[in-house]
Motif scaffolding. Sequence first.
Motif, PDB file in Angstrom:
ATOM      1  N   LYS A  14     -53.145  -4.542  37.304  1.00 39.39           N
ATOM      2  CA  LYS A  14     -53.442  -4.009  38.769  1.00 39.39           C
ATOM      3  C   LYS A  14     -52.156  -4.040  39.282  1.00 39.39           C
ATOM      4  O   LYS A  14     -51.713  -5.223  39.368  1.00 39.39           O
ATOM      5  CB  LYS A  14     -54.640  -4.571  39.317  1.00 39.39           C
ATOM      6  N   PHE A  15     -51.624  -3.210  39.913  1.00 39.43           N
ATOM      7  CA  PHE A  15     -50.405  -3.197  40.759  1.00 39.43           C
ATOM      8  C   PHE A  15     -50.631  -2.885  41.931  1.00 39.43           C
ATOM      9  O   PHE A  15     -51.267  -1.987  42.486  1.00 39.43           O
ATOM     10  CB  PHE A  15     -49.352  -2.354  40.046  1.00 39.43           C
ATOM     11  N   TYR A  16     -50.154  -3.714  43.025  1.00 36.05           N
ATOM     12  CA  TYR A  16     -50.317  -3.437  44.584  1.00 36.05           C
ATOM     13  C   TYR A  16     -48.932  -2.781  44.942  1.00 36.05           C
ATOM     14  O   TYR A  16     -47.646  -3.487  44.857  1.00 36.05           O
ATOM     15  CB  TYR A  16     -50.737  -4.504  45.285  1.00 36.05           C
ATOM     16  N   VAL A  17     -48.473  -1.519  45.120  1.00 35.93           N
ATOM     17  CA  VAL A  17     -47.428  -0.821  45.104  1.00 35.93           C
ATOM     18  C   VAL A  17     -47.302  -0.579  46.778  1.00 35.93           C
ATOM     19  O   VAL A  17     -48.158   0.285  47.417  1.00 35.93           O
ATOM     20  CB  VAL A  17     -47.327   0.426  44.356  1.00 35.93           C
ATOM     21  N   THR A  18     -46.267  -1.138  47.587  1.00 38.03           N
ATOM     22  CA  THR A  18     -46.037  -0.820  48.831  1.00 38.03           C
ATOM     23  C   THR A  18     -45.042   0.256  48.966  1.00 38.03           C
ATOM     24  O   THR A  18     -43.843   0.134  48.580  1.00 38.03           O
ATOM     25  CB  THR A  18     -45.310  -2.223  49.567  1.00 38.03           C
ATOM     26  N   LEU A  19     -45.303   0.961  49.712  1.00 33.98           N
ATOM     27  CA  LEU A  19     -44.414   2.274  49.736  1.00 33.98           C
ATOM     28  C   LEU A  19     -43.496   2.067  51.053  1.00 33.98           C
ATOM     29  O   LEU A  19     -43.700   1.319  52.097  1.00 33.98           O
ATOM     30  CB  LEU A  19     -45.081   3.516  50.022  1.00 33.98           C
TER      31      LEU A  19
END
Length: 93
Positions: free
Chosen positions: A77-82
């Motif tokens: 699971k990846f938490y991608v901050t834009l």
Amino acid sequence: MADITDIKAILYTEKTIELQENGVIVVQTSPRMTKNGLKEVFKEYFGVTPSKVNSLRQNGKVKRFKGKIGKRPDFKKFYVTLPEGAAIANLSA
């Protein structure tokens, strides 16, 4: 080399929808995906370079089905901050 096919799903739960409002997208991928690979995929397919990526490796649960023991698949699971003001089209559930 990472590919868009390594991304299994964008997760939609109460917690992840709240995170999306703050510019964080939660993505479920195959266990072989790396942070740099995910950044490449986002840049190539979505046209956005993530400012931050956090990862979490999730082991599959052992479950019983009709008396037989089975195992759900492992995933990352990846938490991608834009970046500020960036968005990805078609993220609705």
